[in-house]
Design a protein around this motif. Sequence first.
Motif, PDB file in Angstrom:
ATOM      1  N   ARG A 122      52.280  36.160  66.198  1.00 30.46           N
ATOM      2  CA  ARG A 122      52.272  35.082  67.204  1.00 30.46           C
ATOM      3  C   ARG A 122      51.988  33.731  66.596  1.00 30.46           C
ATOM      4  O   ARG A 122      52.606  32.762  67.288  1.00 30.46           O
ATOM      5  CB  ARG A 122      51.025  35.197  68.131  1.00 30.46           C
ATOM      6  N   ASP A 123      51.781  33.400  65.346  1.00 28.66           N
ATOM      7  CA  ASP A 123      51.769  32.067  64.742  1.00 28.66           C
ATOM      8  C   ASP A 123      53.001  31.689  63.871  1.00 28.66           C
ATOM      9  O   ASP A 123      52.887  30.925  62.979  1.00 28.66           O
ATOM     10  CB  ASP A 123      50.467  31.926  63.750  1.00 28.66           C
ATOM     11  N   GLY A 124      54.008  32.567  63.866  1.00 28.33           N
ATOM     12  CA  GLY A 124      55.200  32.269  62.944  1.00 28.33           C
ATOM     13  C   GLY A 124      55.132  32.909  61.698  1.00 28.33           C
ATOM     14  O   GLY A 124      56.118  32.702  60.922  1.00 28.33           O
ATOM     15  N   TYR A 125      54.466  33.610  61.174  1.00 32.09           N
ATOM     16  CA  TYR A 125      54.126  34.072  60.027  1.00 32.09           C
ATOM     17  C   TYR A 125      54.799  35.362  59.784  1.00 32.09           C
ATOM     18  O   TYR A 125      54.889  36.110  60.828  1.00 32.09           O
ATOM     19  CB  TYR A 125      52.593  34.340  59.331  1.00 32.09           C
ATOM     20  N   MET A 126      55.373  35.847  58.620  1.00 29.34           N
ATOM     21  CA  MET A 126      55.958  36.948  58.319  1.00 29.34           C
ATOM     22  C   MET A 126      54.967  38.028  57.803  1.00 29.34           C
ATOM     23  O   MET A 126      54.338  37.556  56.566  1.00 29.34           O
ATOM     24  CB  MET A 126      56.953  36.969  57.439  1.00 29.34           C
ATOM     25  N   VAL A 127      54.295  38.975  58.454  1.00 28.08           N
ATOM     26  CA  VAL A 127      53.232  39.764  58.178  1.00 28.08           C
ATOM     27  C   VAL A 127      53.767  41.351  58.089  1.00 28.08           C
ATOM     28  O   VAL A 127      54.471  41.759  59.061  1.00 28.08           O
ATOM     29  CB  VAL A 127      51.885  39.436  59.228  1.00 28.08           C
ATOM     30  N   ASN A 128      53.087  41.860  57.020  1.00 30.36           N
ATOM     31  CA  ASN A 128      53.555  43.551  57.313  1.00 30.36           C
ATOM     32  C   ASN A 128      52.375  44.219  57.957  1.00 30.36           C
ATOM     33  O   ASN A 128      51.395  43.713  58.608  1.00 30.36           O
ATOM     34  CB  ASN A 128      53.654  44.088  55.685  1.00 30.36           C
ATOM     35  N   SER A 129      52.780  45.564  58.077  1.00 36.25           N
ATOM     36  CA  SER A 129      51.820  46.283  58.727  1.00 36.25           C
ATOM     37  C   SER A 129      50.295  46.425  58.329  1.00 36.25           C
ATOM     38  O   SER A 129      49.339  46.775  59.032  1.00 36.25           O
ATOM     39  CB  SER A 129      52.302  47.806  59.139  1.00 36.25           C
ATOM     40  N   SER A 130      50.132  46.155  57.188  1.00 36.91           N
ATOM     41  CA  SER A 130      48.782  46.218  56.591  1.00 36.91           C
ATOM     42  C   SER A 130      48.315  44.776  56.685  1.00 36.91           C
ATOM     43  O   SER A 130      47.217  44.745  56.110  1.00 36.91           O
ATOM     44  CB  SER A 130      48.923  46.650  55.151  1.00 36.91           C
ATOM     45  N   GLY A 131      48.924  43.951  57.312  1.00 35.29           N
ATOM     46  CA  GLY A 131      48.082  42.644  57.412  1.00 35.29           C
ATOM     47  C   GLY A 131      48.387  41.451  56.274  1.00 35.29           C
ATOM     48  O   GLY A 131      47.817  40.602  56.315  1.00 35.29           O
ATOM     49  N   TYR A 132      49.418  41.852  55.336  1.00 32.96           N
ATOM     50  CA  TYR A 132      49.507  41.087  54.373  1.00 32.96           C
ATOM     51  C   TYR A 132      50.804  39.892  54.438  1.00 32.96           C
ATOM     52  O   TYR A 132      51.836  40.485  55.285  1.00 32.96           O
ATOM     53  CB  TYR A 132      49.939  41.562  53.170  1.00 32.96           C
TER      54      TYR A 132
END
Length: 455
Positions: A122-132
């Motif tokens: 929601r903040d525009g970051y690219m994040v994987n399913s593990s939260g990295y």
Amino acid sequence: MSLLGSMNTAISGLTAQARALGHVSDNVANSQTVGFKRVDTDFTSWLTRSNSRLHMPGSVEARPDYTNTVQGTVSQSENPLSLAIAGQGFFSVAQARGGQGANVIFDDRQFYTRAGDFSMDRDGYMVNSSGYYLEGWRIQQNGEPDRTALAPIRISELVYNPQPTSAITLAANLPANVDAVAAVPGAAPWAPAENPVSSVIQIFDGLGNQQQVTLDWWRLDADTWRLRITPENDTLAPADGIFADIDFGGQISAGPPPVNAPPGTISSITPLSSTTGPALAPTALGDIASLGFQVDYGYGPQDVSIGLGGFGIATGLTSFGGTEYSVRDLSQDGVPLGSYSGVTVRENGDVAVNYDNGQTRVVARVPIVAFNDPDKLQRLDGQAFMRTVESGEARVTDVATNGVGKLVTGSVERSNVDIAAEFSKLILAQRAYTSNTRIVTASDEMLQDTINMKR
């Protein structure tokens, strides 16, 4: 001593096979985990005493054998932001410690992963399913990535500001087999009588509004055409338009030696009114042929140039045989206001933001990180790794260079676990464990017989 040694050896075997079973269990459980690297088992023998006359039982130890360099299957994903590495290397990622939006606080430690199932949060970051959080090089104003620092990639450029038109490109053929025209009596000397051949192009002003410019052409004689530029809604252009004459197939430079343009190619441009820009004095074949003018749509003067190709070469504007005016290209460099429409990652690692005005802006580049010995990396939760002394320093490099793999977009790397192989290991571990229990039982019975000798 030998019986106790046999029992101790068998107990170490039970412990080793139990650990091997744990490795198999972990592998099977993560057989569908994106980016997971299986753990094999290495058995090491430790001796108590062994020579040519005597061998005393020792013990066995099970150590993990990591397969961080073994490629998993790359499969397509419906998520366009998913990434996979075909070959060696890791993604550089960060872990959040708190905060929100632009104020996210990231852990100072550096992490790495092969799990490329990234998506936009929601903040525009690219994040994987593990939260990295995926890290990359930011793009500088010159369009090149800043390779001195890695930072989490965030998409915040949600609007593409309008750009006023500064250049028009025309590639067309003016038909050489049409009749020349005559000037209208009593009118300005550049106003011919007959209807022209025309082109209309839409340009953009300083606020991104669309404005129309008409280009009219008349053939004056065998080698000369007259151009009239009519920008609608312009407050600077004269009422009858902006005029210039274009000559084809003549001398373009007096030399020495003189330079002549081949027939049908531009040899000179003569402004007649309200034109701007550098002097049109070519000195060699291929010099840029352009004509400048200035408009004002209420937001200040706006300089516009029309590129006509090159002097003496058959690109851009020509005048060859025919009776029809044919336009090969008529384009301009202005753009209207654009809103965010999506993000794509290119095969070279560029993260490009797409806008609904047809424009694209590259905001970051994803690199790949390599190590001398990736199997010595420290494992962490969520298919992540940390550098160790044994793994060597992290080498951050562009995709498909310096020994690292290629980037496969719209795909993920699956676990490198082979279920069939794991079940084979399971059977072996189970049988070896059972065999070790038999040795413990046999040693116990023999010790009991030894104790019973006293009776």
